[in-house]
Write a protein that holds these residues in place. Structure first.
Motif, PDB file in Angstrom:
ATOM      1  N   ILE A  70      -4.223  -6.636   8.398  1.00 43.05           N
ATOM      2  CA  ILE A  70      -3.328  -7.341   7.480  1.00 43.05           C
ATOM      3  C   ILE A  70      -3.220  -8.797   7.917  1.00 43.05           C
ATOM      4  O   ILE A  70      -2.890  -9.099   9.064  1.00 43.05           O
ATOM      5  CB  ILE A  70      -1.937  -6.681   7.447  1.00 43.05           C
ATOM      6  CG1 ILE A  70      -2.068  -5.215   7.007  1.00 43.05           C
ATOM      7  CG2 ILE A  70      -1.012  -7.432   6.498  1.00 43.05           C
ATOM      8  CD1 ILE A  70      -2.705  -5.008   5.645  1.00 43.05           C
ATOM      9  N   ASP A 111      -3.829  -9.374  -3.638  1.00 48.74           N
ATOM     10  CA  ASP A 111      -2.407  -9.060  -3.545  1.00 48.74           C
ATOM     11  C   ASP A 111      -2.003  -8.727  -2.112  1.00 48.74           C
ATOM     12  O   ASP A 111      -2.847  -8.422  -1.261  1.00 48.74           O
ATOM     13  CB  ASP A 111      -2.075  -7.880  -4.465  1.00 48.74           C
ATOM     14  CG  ASP A 111      -2.433  -8.166  -5.915  1.00 48.74           C
ATOM     15  OD1 ASP A 111      -2.277  -9.334  -6.339  1.00 48.74           O
ATOM     16  OD2 ASP A 111      -2.883  -7.233  -6.608  1.00 48.74           O
ATOM     17  N   LYS A 112      -0.717  -8.773  -1.869  1.00 48.51           N
ATOM     18  CA  LYS A 112      -0.176  -8.486  -0.548  1.00 48.51           C
ATOM     19  C   LYS A 112       0.238  -7.023  -0.437  1.00 48.51           C
ATOM     20  O   LYS A 112       0.631  -6.393  -1.425  1.00 48.51           O
ATOM     21  CB  LYS A 112       1.036  -9.386  -0.272  1.00 48.51           C
ATOM     22  CG  LYS A 112       0.711 -10.870  -0.290  1.00 48.51           C
ATOM     23  CD  LYS A 112       1.963 -11.704  -0.073  1.00 48.51           C
ATOM     24  CE  LYS A 112       1.644 -13.196  -0.126  1.00 48.51           C
ATOM     25  NZ  LYS A 112       2.855 -14.022   0.076  1.00 48.51           N
ATOM     26  N   ASP A 131      -0.306 -13.568   5.764  1.00 45.64           N
ATOM     27  CA  ASP A 131       0.460 -13.637   4.516  1.00 45.64           C
ATOM     28  C   ASP A 131       0.609 -12.273   3.844  1.00 45.64           C
ATOM     29  O   ASP A 131       1.113 -12.181   2.729  1.00 45.64           O
ATOM     30  CB  ASP A 131      -0.164 -14.635   3.551  1.00 45.64           C
ATOM     31  CG  ASP A 131      -1.563 -14.220   3.078  1.00 45.64           C
ATOM     32  OD1 ASP A 131      -2.044 -13.146   3.484  1.00 45.64           O
ATOM     33  OD2 ASP A 131      -2.176 -14.985   2.299  1.00 45.64           O
ATOM     34  N   GLY A 132       0.149 -11.213   4.525  1.00 43.48           N
ATOM     35  CA  GLY A 132       0.345  -9.867   4.000  1.00 43.48           C
ATOM     36  C   GLY A 132      -0.810  -9.305   3.207  1.00 43.48           C
ATOM     37  O   GLY A 132      -0.769  -8.139   2.780  1.00 43.48           O
ATOM     38  N   ARG A 133      -1.886 -10.073   3.012  1.00 42.44           N
ATOM     39  CA  ARG A 133      -3.039  -9.550   2.278  1.00 42.44           C
ATOM     40  C   ARG A 133      -3.874  -8.625   3.161  1.00 42.44           C
ATOM     41  O   ARG A 133      -3.889  -8.763   4.394  1.00 42.44           O
ATOM     42  CB  ARG A 133      -3.897 -10.698   1.752  1.00 42.44           C
ATOM     43  CG  ARG A 133      -3.260 -11.469   0.601  1.00 42.44           C
ATOM     44  CD  ARG A 133      -4.173 -12.562   0.092  1.00 42.44           C
ATOM     45  NE  ARG A 133      -4.318 -13.647   1.060  1.00 42.44           N
ATOM     46  CZ  ARG A 133      -5.257 -14.580   0.986  1.00 42.44           C
ATOM     47  NH1 ARG A 133      -6.151 -14.547   0.003  1.00 42.44           N
ATOM     48  NH2 ARG A 133      -5.310 -15.537   1.905  1.00 42.44           N
TER      49      ARG A 133
END
Length: 690
Positions: free
Chosen positions: A374, A400-401, A377-379
């Protein structure tokens, strides 16, 4: 069931002993990859080499012929007898040498010496148990295994052949789900003579591929595990050629994915030649379809529209004869069927009713596996290798995250992460100095789910013919990039580059990322070292993403390990004293413990010993100290591996035990796990045993 005429034994081609196949048996080469090493290297693009001209440092190293070169970062030893690691050590400084906690990342052990035993050999104080064997019942109605009464129906309900990837996902305090790939079949070892007719044998083989999901339970000794009662295990499931897969992503429904049986091009029956894989942060399992090209026959001419595509991926029409029992394997009548394989598969093992998916957004090539990290930024970022001599490293970054939490809404969202994003291929640049093999690199965009970045190719073109697309953007040709996994402790990415018998040739010259053009091997234990052309022992590449963020498009790299016999000039162990390491050859898969140690499994050891699993610290004073923890039985490949249960359990898939030239069911070269008078590929767990 006795049916005549019996299926003939497979006649193997005449091959040069110990030629490009290294130490692998001709049986393994025939059935696992269709003798890929006998075919021309599919990548004829002429792409990198790391620099347009070999750096002075590489040129200098290439002329070294056995001389030691000082005590700098790269130490080249003489060709003395190999000193296997004998001194027990711990994984990092500050841990007591006598530690016996059972935590395999911290516990001291005496390295297992090279050997040719027909056993799964562990260090003193450890033991192994078999958890699941070929033929063990998986689904509730599965019959008890009888090697002389196999049927297609029973194969579709029992543990498949030749286990490879191993995933373990907890479902309660004492129970977990074991998820396993079944890569390929070997009829010479699976079937007694004069029992099965040829078509029945083929149907059994088809259904012995795929995946298995089994519930397992903790044993009495910490670190041990047992297979749960299959009649009460509600999660148990066999994924086979009878299982429908949904195609996802931009290429789903493309004309090249449409067949007579599936005119929409969105549903594929089964998955083939599943090698490694990965467990996602959202609790699913990814599985890579690798040498799928070898399964397709041709009753007549091949479709000329796909000549370049077939050639680049290795589809020739010389398959396994399966078209006699399933017409979709006939390229002449079903030219699109090969386009439906070569993908990354995603399976939700927690839901036995779920439909597994094939993700076109991750590209189509010979996937070893896929592993997800991951980004900051969470992607989601999926790393992948294309297991072919001279092919490439890839990664995918989601649009998307990831949503955190275990709720149904978060899970539904996360299950879509691999359908939208951007696919990249790697280019490496050497630094041109003599302080080791290292440099910088960039990830080159190939396509997003909406825009192709390769001239003359659509999004679907790039995803279906990913190799042809990558050829156009100038990435670096590597030496069989197999498992590519991010280390959860230090954030770096480790790549197993198994070998390349063609490295050092005019078409695949050496460079800083692929520096070995001739290797030292040992035909048998105790034999003198012999020089062979090519990179026979492989490397482990260490990649550091810029700013520690997996979503960035630049990185630095170094060869942490140049594998082989420590006595050989070309080997390198991250600067660690070569007299204190175990010999290691042909790294295939990697894993990590909670300390950040690297665990490496090998496939095709050319140093005279059985394959095995090794522990290697990635930091501290012992960085690069390779210690052998396990050897697998004769003729077997070490697959997995997986550290689980707070590092108390090492799961290992023992694939193709006894697959040695000349072996048959009646005359086996191994009987491991010694429960029968024939070998059975199996999953074992190794743990501390007081």
């Amino acid at each position: 069931m006795t049916t005549l005429p019996r299926a003939p034994r497979t006649q193997l081609p005449l091959l040069t002993p110990r030629g490009p196949h290294g130490s692998r048996s001709h049986l393994t080469c025939q059935f696992r990859c269709g003798n890929a090493c006998d075919q021309p290297v599919p990548n004829t693009s002429g792409n990198g080499h790391v620099r347009d001209e070999i750096s002075k440092a590489v040129a200098r190293r290439s002329v070294l012929q056995g001389a030691a070169v000082g005590t700098g970062a790269l130490v080249l030893g003489g060709l003395a007898a190999t000193p296997a690691a004998a001194e027990p050590t711990t994984a990092r400084a500050g841990v007591a040498r006598a530690a016996v906690s059972g935590d395999l990342g911290r516990t001291a052990f005496r390295a297992v010496p090279p050997n040719r035993r027909d056993a799964l050999v562990t260090p003193e104080g450890f033991r192994s148990d078999v958890v699941a064997r070929w033929g063990d019942p998986v689904e509730k109605g599965a019959p008890r295994f009888d090697v002389r009464r196999q049927t297609p129906d029973s194969a579709a309900q029992q543990f498949g052949y030749n286990c490879d990837y191993v995933g373990v996902l907890p479902i309660s305090g004492s129970r977990a789900l074991l998820v396993v790939n079944h890569e390929y079949t070997d009829p010479n070892l699976m079937f007694p003579a004069d029992v099965y007719d040829e078509d029945t044998q083929k149907r059994i083989e088809i259904l012995s591929h795929g995946m298995s999901v089994l519930e397992i339970v903790r044993g009495r000794t910490p670190g041990s595990w047992l297979r749960a009662d299959h009649t009460r295990a509600r999660h148990n499931r066999r994924i086979s050629a009878r299982t429908a897969f949904t195609m996802t992503g931009p290429a789903a429904g493309d004309a090249r994915l449409r067949t007579t049986a599936d005119p929409a091009g969105r549903t594929v029956m089964g998955t083939l030649n599943n090698c490694a894989g990965g467990t996602t942060p959202w609790g699913t399992v990814l599985s890579g379809e690798e040498n799928f090209n070898q399964y397709f026959d041709a009753s007549g001419d091949l479709d000329p529209r796909y000549a370049d595509s077939y050639k680049r991926i290795g589809v020739t029409g010389a398959g396994r004869g399966w078209s006699s029992v399933d017409p979709r394997f006939d390229l002449t009548t079903e030219p699109h069927e090969p386009f439906r394989f070569g993908w990354v598969v995603e399976l939700d093992p927690s839901d036995p009713r779920s439909t597994p998916r094939k993700h076109t957004m991750l590209g189509r090539f010979k996937h070893e596996g896929a592993n997800v990290a991951i980004a900051k930024d969470g992607r989601a970022v999926a790393y992948m290798g294309d297991d072919e001599r001279g092919d490439y490293l890839y990664k995918f970054v989601s649009r998307d995250k990831m949503k955190k939490g275990e709720g149904a809404a978060a899970r539904r969202h996360n299950m879509t992460l691999l359908t939208h994003g951007t696919l990249y291929v790697a280019k490496l640049v050497g630094d041109g100095t003599e302080d080791g093999y290292d440099g910088t690199g960039e990830w080159i965009r190939l396509t997003s789910d909406t825009t192709s970045y390769v001239e003359g190719m659509s999004v679907a073109d790039v995803l279906i013919d990913t190799r042809l697309a990558a050829d156009k953007v100038g990435p670096t040709r590597m030496d069989r990039p197999e498992d590519v996994e991010p280390n959860p402790v230090n954030g770096k990415v480790y790549v197993a580059l198994t070998n390349n018998s063609n490295r050092g040739s005019a078409t695949l010259p050496v460079d800083e990322a692929n520096p070995v053009g001739s290797s030292m091997t040992r035909p048998s234990l105790g034999a003198p070292l012999e020089q062979k052309s090519g990179n026979r022992n492989g490397y482990v590449l260490e990649v550091t993403p810029a700013r520690g963020d997996h979503a960035t498009t630049t990185f630095t790299w170094d060869l942490m390990l140049v594998c082989g016999d420590p006595a050989a000039q070309e080997t390198y162990f991250a600067g660690f004293d070569k007299s204190k390491v175990s010999p290691i050859s042909c790294p295939d898969n990697v894993a990590f413990d909670s300390e950040g140690n690297l665990w490496i499994s090998t496939d095709g050891n050319v140093l005279g010993s059985n394959d095995g699993i090794f522990r290697v610290p990635t930091a501290g004073p012992d960085r690069g100290k390779v210690e052998q923890f396990v050897t697998v039985p004769r003729g077997a490949e070490a697959c997995g591996p997986l550290l689980a249960d707070k590092d108390r359990s090492l799961f290992v898939a023992v694939q193709h035990p006894g697959e040695i030239d000349g072996a048959t069911f009646e005359a086996p070269a191994s009987t491991w796990p010694h429960t029968d008078d024939f070998p059975r590929p199996s999953i074992a767990v190794v743990y501390k045993h007081a």
